[in-house]
Design a protein around this motif. Structure first.
Motif, short mmCIF file in Angstrom:
data_model
loop_
_atom_site.label_atom_id
_atom_site.label_comp_id
_atom_site.label_asym_id
_atom_site.label_seq_id
_atom_site.Cartn_x
_atom_site.Cartn_y
_atom_site.Cartn_z
N ARG A 47 13.98 20.83 79.33
CA ARG A 47 15.13 20.08 78.79
C ARG A 47 14.68 19.16 77.65
O ARG A 47 15.37 19.02 76.65
N GLN A 48 13.53 18.52 77.83
CA GLN A 48 13.01 17.65 76.77
C GLN A 48 12.66 18.49 75.54
O GLN A 48 13.00 18.11 74.41
N ALA A 49 12.00 19.61 75.74
CA ALA A 49 11.59 20.48 74.62
C ALA A 49 12.80 21.02 73.87
O ALA A 49 12.75 21.19 72.65
N GLN A 50 13.89 21.28 74.57
CA GLN A 50 15.11 21.80 73.95
C GLN A 50 15.93 20.69 73.28
O GLN A 50 16.93 20.97 72.62
N GLY A 51 15.53 19.44 73.49
CA GLY A 51 16.23 18.33 72.89
C GLY A 51 17.50 17.92 73.62
O GLY A 51 18.31 17.16 73.08
N VAL A 52 17.69 18.40 74.84
CA VAL A 52 18.91 18.05 75.58
C VAL A 52 18.68 16.88 76.54
O VAL A 52 19.61 16.42 77.19
N ALA A 53 17.44 16.39 76.62
CA ALA A 53 17.14 15.28 77.52
C ALA A 53 16.09 14.35 76.92
O ALA A 53 15.23 14.78 76.15
N VAL A 54 16.21 13.09 77.31
CA VAL A 54 15.21 12.07 76.97
C VAL A 54 14.60 11.63 78.29
O VAL A 54 15.33 11.28 79.23
N ILE A 55 13.28 11.66 78.37
CA ILE A 55 12.59 11.23 79.59
C ILE A 55 12.26 9.75 79.46
O ILE A 55 11.68 9.33 78.46
N VAL A 56 12.65 8.97 80.47
CA VAL A 56 12.47 7.52 80.44
C VAL A 56 11.59 7.10 81.62
O VAL A 56 11.91 7.36 82.78
N ASP A 57 10.51 6.43 81.28
CA ASP A 57 9.55 5.88 82.25
C ASP A 57 9.94 4.43 82.52
O ASP A 57 9.93 3.62 81.60
N ARG A 94 22.77 13.24 75.15
CA ARG A 94 21.71 13.90 75.92
C ARG A 94 21.58 13.32 77.32
O ARG A 94 22.07 12.24 77.61
N GLU A 95 20.90 14.06 78.17
CA GLU A 95 20.62 13.60 79.53
C GLU A 95 19.49 12.57 79.50
O GLU A 95 18.64 12.59 78.62
N VAL A 96 19.49 11.69 80.49
CA VAL A 96 18.40 10.76 80.71
C VAL A 96 17.70 11.20 81.99
O VAL A 96 18.34 11.32 83.03
N LEU A 119 25.68 7.52 81.88
CA LEU A 119 26.17 8.28 83.03
C LEU A 119 25.44 9.59 83.29
O LEU A 119 25.42 10.07 84.41
N ASN A 120 24.86 10.19 82.28
CA ASN A 120 24.24 11.51 82.42
C ASN A 120 22.77 11.34 82.83
O ASN A 120 21.87 11.55 82.03
N ILE A 121 22.55 10.94 84.09
CA ILE A 121 21.21 10.57 84.56
C ILE A 121 20.70 11.56 85.59
O ILE A 121 21.41 11.92 86.53
N LEU A 122 19.47 11.97 85.40
CA LEU A 122 18.76 12.83 86.35
C LEU A 122 17.47 12.13 86.77
O LEU A 122 17.01 11.21 86.10
N HIS A 123 16.90 12.59 87.89
CA HIS A 123 15.63 12.06 88.37
C HIS A 123 14.58 13.15 88.35
O HIS A 123 14.87 14.30 88.69
N LEU A 124 13.37 12.78 88.00
CA LEU A 124 12.25 13.71 88.00
C LEU A 124 11.74 13.86 89.43
O LEU A 124 11.24 12.90 90.02
N ASN A 125 11.87 15.05 89.98
CA ASN A 125 11.38 15.32 91.33
C ASN A 125 9.86 15.21 91.33
O ASN A 125 9.20 15.81 90.49
N GLY A 126 9.32 14.43 92.25
CA GLY A 126 7.88 14.25 92.32
C GLY A 126 7.35 13.15 91.43
O GLY A 126 6.15 12.85 91.47
#
Length: 142
Positions: A47-57, A94-96, A119-126
């Motif tokens: 998703r990050q590589a396709q530009g549809v998501a931003v990964i937030v630490d 984009r998704e977060v 609102l478009n929030i996902l969690h990284l499993n693991g």
């Protein structure tokens, strides 16, 4: 006719069993909800590589500097409220995808961000450990 004595132990155990059953059912239901918005490390990477998501630490700056997902944005949990509008502007439609060390801070960050319109929030499993275990790109301070 003699009165039958009700064992006091049964009076004590029955309510405990009921409460325990309700509690376990609630935990199972919340676990199902939590799984609905999780993505695997490979899904997040794609998703990050396709530009549809931003990964937030959402870990501390020090933790982020030690090691972080390649391309992740660092917004420590302590700054999430103050930087929510900045994040909204950055992600647009984009998704977060949130991550931390154990998932606790990411869960808190999700609540804070949703209250502020993200609102478009996902969690990284693991979390980060899951990402590393999959051999995906990580930046580390040497």
């Amino acid at each position: 006719r003699p009165q039958r004595e009700v064992p006091t132990m049964r009076l004590f155990i029955t309510p405990i069993m009921v409460v325990t059953t309700v509690f376990l059912a609630a935990c199972a239901a919340s676990a199902e909800i939590a799984r609905d918005n999780e993505v695997t490390p490979h899904e997040a990477y794609n998703r990050q590589a396709q530009g549809v998501a931003v990964i937030v630490d959402v870990r501390t700056v020090r933790e982020y500097q030690t090691a972080h997902i390649d391309g992740a944005v660092n917004i420590p949990l302590s700054d999430v409220t103050a930087r929510a509008q900045e994040l909204l502007h950055l992600v647009g439609e984009r998704e977060v995808i949130l991550y931390c060390r154990s998932g606790r801070r990411a869960g808190i960050a999700e609540t804070l961000l949703r209250e502020r319109g993200v609102l478009n929030i996902l969690h990284l499993n693991g979390q980060l450990a899951g990402w590393v275990a999959e051999g995906l790109p990580v930046n580390q301070d040497s």
